[in-house]
Scaffold this motif. Structure first.
Motif: not given
Length: 862
Positions: A296-301, A658-661, A687-696
């Motif tokens: 269950i993903f808590r953000g974009a993956v 997302m993979s590189f981040y 960084p632009k385009g990334m969301t700092l969700d809870q898992d990150r």
């Protein structure tokens, strides 16, 4: 003399079939009990409540007995039996031992009825009947997980796969709880302020496939044809569940497998049950598949995370036929379950979900098999399993990945029609029964009209991979022949191989593909009308299972091949060949990383990048284990710079970005990177385009803790106030365990071995981050105590935790001959070492010895 010899044989046979005095079952005992019992029916009632450490149950068991001279042995390991009646007679005295009890033969009858009232406690060992409390809302969830031998930790039963039975279940639970079982609900009523739920009787299934779960789950519904589909997750995770995606993959998978197997889905419903603190990725309970909440993903993956979840969904779905409908007789044929589920999941993902990079993911999984198959503990796919304790160790890369690869080779070997029709006959003939390997092989052989005796011996009954080399011979610029040489495997044998060789010119344009078959030590293959190739890719399309080396000409262009080969699967296979050269001490780890830095600057395929940058990639292993801390520090600035630049230049919100981040956050260690990550976290400015969700956010905190950031402890405490979820608490524990100070490590060390409140999940999380690769001096202070504890353990009580000790806490990061000698000495002196623990210890030592050798090679070739 012959009579005396016969008596000895009979007494040895009786001894072999005696129930062990420990919580274990031998294969001989299982055979004896299977011959004694048939037609088992369980009627089970459970009373569950909130905030209780125990539950109560009642089991009514009906069965037919073929042998009334032997006692009837039940498996049971939990709190207490309150009342036991056999054919109307109450028993107060009967033989008991750890993990089982006997009903004396004098109380038995051909048709026997047994009633047992019992009380049980919830398990803390990541198996059996488990309870988890959601730290966010205080809700409780309970669920079962029984493979291979834990059903008897929940209720008294005959806990072996070939004693299939029907189960009729009734449960009393709190009103707000949903109760989930393998079957559909027949009725739901309120009795004395609690919910009373009755379920339909199941079809015949093995005890390890029984499921019961309860709690305030959120429920989603859908259907495929007449089959209802359900999805369950905790209330606190509801907002993250992408139910539509999961349901869509489920329906497409059911449609494909129904048609491909020619046997309709054999159970009345299909359900995904996401459960907390689950030790596996998934478990194939028919009608109630349990899944790890990691899915269950808590953000974009990245897209690869969805692909891997789909692969897991299809793996467990394929089990409904392989394992649930038709079940192996004993654990030596575990591969009949797992190999098929893994391979058919890939076939379904490729054909039903049209996942364009399915076989890249398959090859990435296959590397697990190659790794396992080269260890000192390698074993055949079909292996001897004398008891269940041994079976626990065979959920490994050989059973899953090598077995799946052998099946892919078999599919290629016999052809599509023979393979598919063989499967259909197999399910038709053995539905709801138990089988052995020969039953399956005979079905494929008959349908394909191919003699598979040689294939069976070579692929299923030998251990280790063949190592294959190619020697092309050219005359006047033309390729005339290729000499293919294979080395014997660990069983000192050669296997029959069918593979393709792809020939490329100087510009990596493919000029020819050659289909070859070989099974001797050396085979000459004539080639005509082909210019001498600049590069040869062995095993094009990955149909074969063997460790192929690149020829002398091709190895000179290998760095170019990493970027110029047109097929991403081909590029991944070259990556693996290079990593294998590092493991074989043929290529320095630093040279591998230098090649990686160049190739990663231009690689664009998302699935390939997902494999290279994933948590279990061979690039990560090379970087973290085979480089010394000083060597890693030397390459880190450039490596991190390339990863960061690829991330910032990628399309915003793309899988590539997302993979590189995510890889950068997982591996960055330089001071500059630490400052950057700290700033991203505290300013909440990704960084632009990334969301700092809870898992990150937690991923950054874990990185800062591993690398000894001064604010690590404060960041952990502050983040727990934001996220008090199960995932948050577990990641916080992992981060605390990682903080590289002597005081912190000493406290955590005591908790790891002596804190009785630590659950299996706690040990798992804390153990995996305890030994920091950049702080070997801290690990060194605990080495003597570690081996002393391990050599004094009673491993019969610690088997379940052996993975934690040997895969997480083992001091591999020290990578020294001194530690290897110390380990070998303590293993020899261990007096209560079980086979499973010994295997884990040997594998850890094997990896340590390899690391020592790899580093020595790098030092010698500077």
């Amino acid at each position: 003399m012959k009579f005396l010899f016969l008596l000895v044989l009979l007494s040895l046979s009786a001894l072999a079939a005696t129930r062990p005095s420990e919580d274990n079952i031998t294969r001989d005992f299982a055979k004896m009990r299977r011959a004694q019992i048939k037609d088992v029916k369980y009627n089970l009632s459970f009373d569950l409540d909130k905030n209780q450490d125990t539950y109560s149950g009642k089991a009514i068991i009906r069965l037919t007995l073929n042998d009334l001279k032997r006692p009837l042995t039940f498996d049971w390991k939990n709190k207490s039996i309150q009342n036991l009646e056999v054919n109307g007679v109450k028993l107060t005295e009967y033989p008991k031992r750890e993990g089982s009890f006997d009903i004396p033969a004098k109380f038995l009858a051909p048709k026997t009825l047994i009633t047992i009232f019992f009380v049980g406690e919830y398990s803390k060992e990541a198996s059996g009947f488990q309870r988890a409390k959601d730290p966010e809302d205080g809700s409780e969830y309970v669920y079962t997980d029984f493979e291979p031998y834990y059903a008897h930790w929940f209720f008294p039963c005959f806990d072996q796969p070939d004693l299939k039975a029907t189960f009729e279940v009734n449960v009393t639970a709190p009103l707000e709880w949903k109760v989930i079982q393998n079957e559909m609900i027949v009725s739901e009523n309120v009795v004395n302020g609690k919910k009373y739920v009755a379920f339909k009787e199941t079809k015949p299934i093995s005890t390890y496939l029984f499921f019961l779960g309860a709690g305030p789950f959120v429920e989603w519904k859908d259907k495929y044809g007449d089959t209802p589909i359900y999805l369950y997750a905790r209330k606190s995770l509801e907002k993250y569940v992408d139910a539509d995606n999961i349901m869509e993959s489920t329906k497409k998978g059911l449609k494909f497998l129904n048609e491909y197997f020619g046997y309709p889905y054999p159970f009345t419903k299909y359900a995904h049950v996401f459960v907390p603190e689950f030790a596996w990725g998934g478990m194939e309970n028919p009608g109630a598949v349990t899944m790890s909440e990691r899915n269950i993903f808590r953000g974009a993956v990245p897209e690869i995370r969805y692909d891997k979840r789909n692969s897991l969904i299809l793996h467990e779905m394929a089990h409904m036929w392989f394992g649930d409908l038709v079940t192996m007789e004993w654990w030596n044929d575990l591969w009949l379950n797992e190999s098929f589920a893994s391979y058919l999941a890939s076939v379904a993902q490729d054909r039903a979900l049209n996942a364009k990079d399915t076989w890249i993911d398959f090859f990435h999984g296959k590397t697990w098999g190659y790794w396992q198959d080269q260890l000192v503990t390698t074993h055949p796919i079909e292996t001897n399993v004398p008891d269940v304790r041994t079976a626990r160790g065979n959920f490994d890369g050989i059973t899953y990945a090598k077995g799946a690869s052998a099946l892919k080779q078999l599919h290629f070997f016999v052809g599509e029609e023979g393979f598919r029709e063989g499967l259909r006959d197999y399910f038709k003939n053995y539905a709801f029964k138990n089988t052995r390997r020969e039953d399956f092989i005979n079905a494929i052989a008959k349908a394909s009209k191919v003699d598979l005796n040689g294939w069976t011996k070579s692929w299923l009954q030998t251990a280790g991979p063949n190592r294959v080399t190619l020697k092309p011979e050219c005359t006047d610029g033309s390729l005339t022949k290729i000499v293919i040489t294979q080395k014997p495997n660990a069983s000192k044998s050669f296997s029959p191989h069918r593979a393709k060789l792809a020939f490329f010119d100087e510009n990596f344009k493919q000029v020819k593909s050659l289909d070859v078959m070989f099974e001797k030590e050396s085979t000459e293959v004539a080639v005509s009308d082909t210019k001498c190739p600049a590069f040869i890719l062995p095993n094009e399309g990955d149909q074969d299972y063997a460790l192929y080396s690149l020829d002398e000409t091709s190895i000179k262009k290998v760095n170019e091949a990493l970027t110029a080969l047109p097929d991403p699967l081909a590029r991944l296979m070259v990556w693996h060949k290079l990593s294998q050269m590092v493991r074989n001490s043929e290529l320095k780890a630093q040279d591998f990383l230098n090649s990686a830095i160049v190739a990663l600057k231009t690689e664009k395929d998302d699935q390939l990048l997902g494999s290279l940058l994933g948590r279990h990639s061979f690039m990560k292993q090379t970087y973290q284990w085979y480089l010394t801390p000083s060597e890693r520090a030397a390459v880190a600035p450039e490596f991190e710079k390339v990863i960061w630049e690829r991330m910032t230049s990628a399309k915003p919100k793309s899988s590539t970005q997302m993979s590189f981040y995510d890889y950068y956050v997982g591996m960055a260690q330089t001071k500059e990177s630490q400052e950057r990550l700290h700033s991203i976290l505290v300013k909440n400015e990704p960084p632009k385009g990334m969301t700092l969700d809870q898992d990150r956010r937690w991923a950054i905190i874990l990185n800062l803790s591993i690398n000894g950031h001064a604010d690590a402890e404060k960041l952990i405490n502050d983040e727990l106030k934001r996220d008090g979820s199960t995932i948050g608490k577990r990641t916080a524990l992992a981060a605390r365990s990682a903080i590289p100070t002597q005081a912190n490590k000493s406290k955590m060390w005591t908790d790891l071995f002596e804190n009785k409140d630590f659950t299996y999940s706690d040990l798992e999380e804390a153990g995996r981050t305890f030994n920091g690769v950049n702080y070997p001096e801290l690990t060194q202070t605990f080495v003597k105590d570690f081996f002393k504890r391990l050599s004094n353990f009673d491993w019969k009580q610690q088997d379940k935790k052996s993975e934690i000790y040997f895969e997480s806490l083992f001091p591999l990061n020290l990578c020294s001959q001194e530690v290897l000698i110390m380990s070998e000495k303590h293993m020899k002196s261990a007096k209560k070492l079980t086979g499973l623990a010994k295997r884990g210890w040997m594998e850890a030592q094997d990896e340590l010895a390899r690391c020592v050798k790899v580093r020595a090679f790098s030092t010698a070739n500077k």
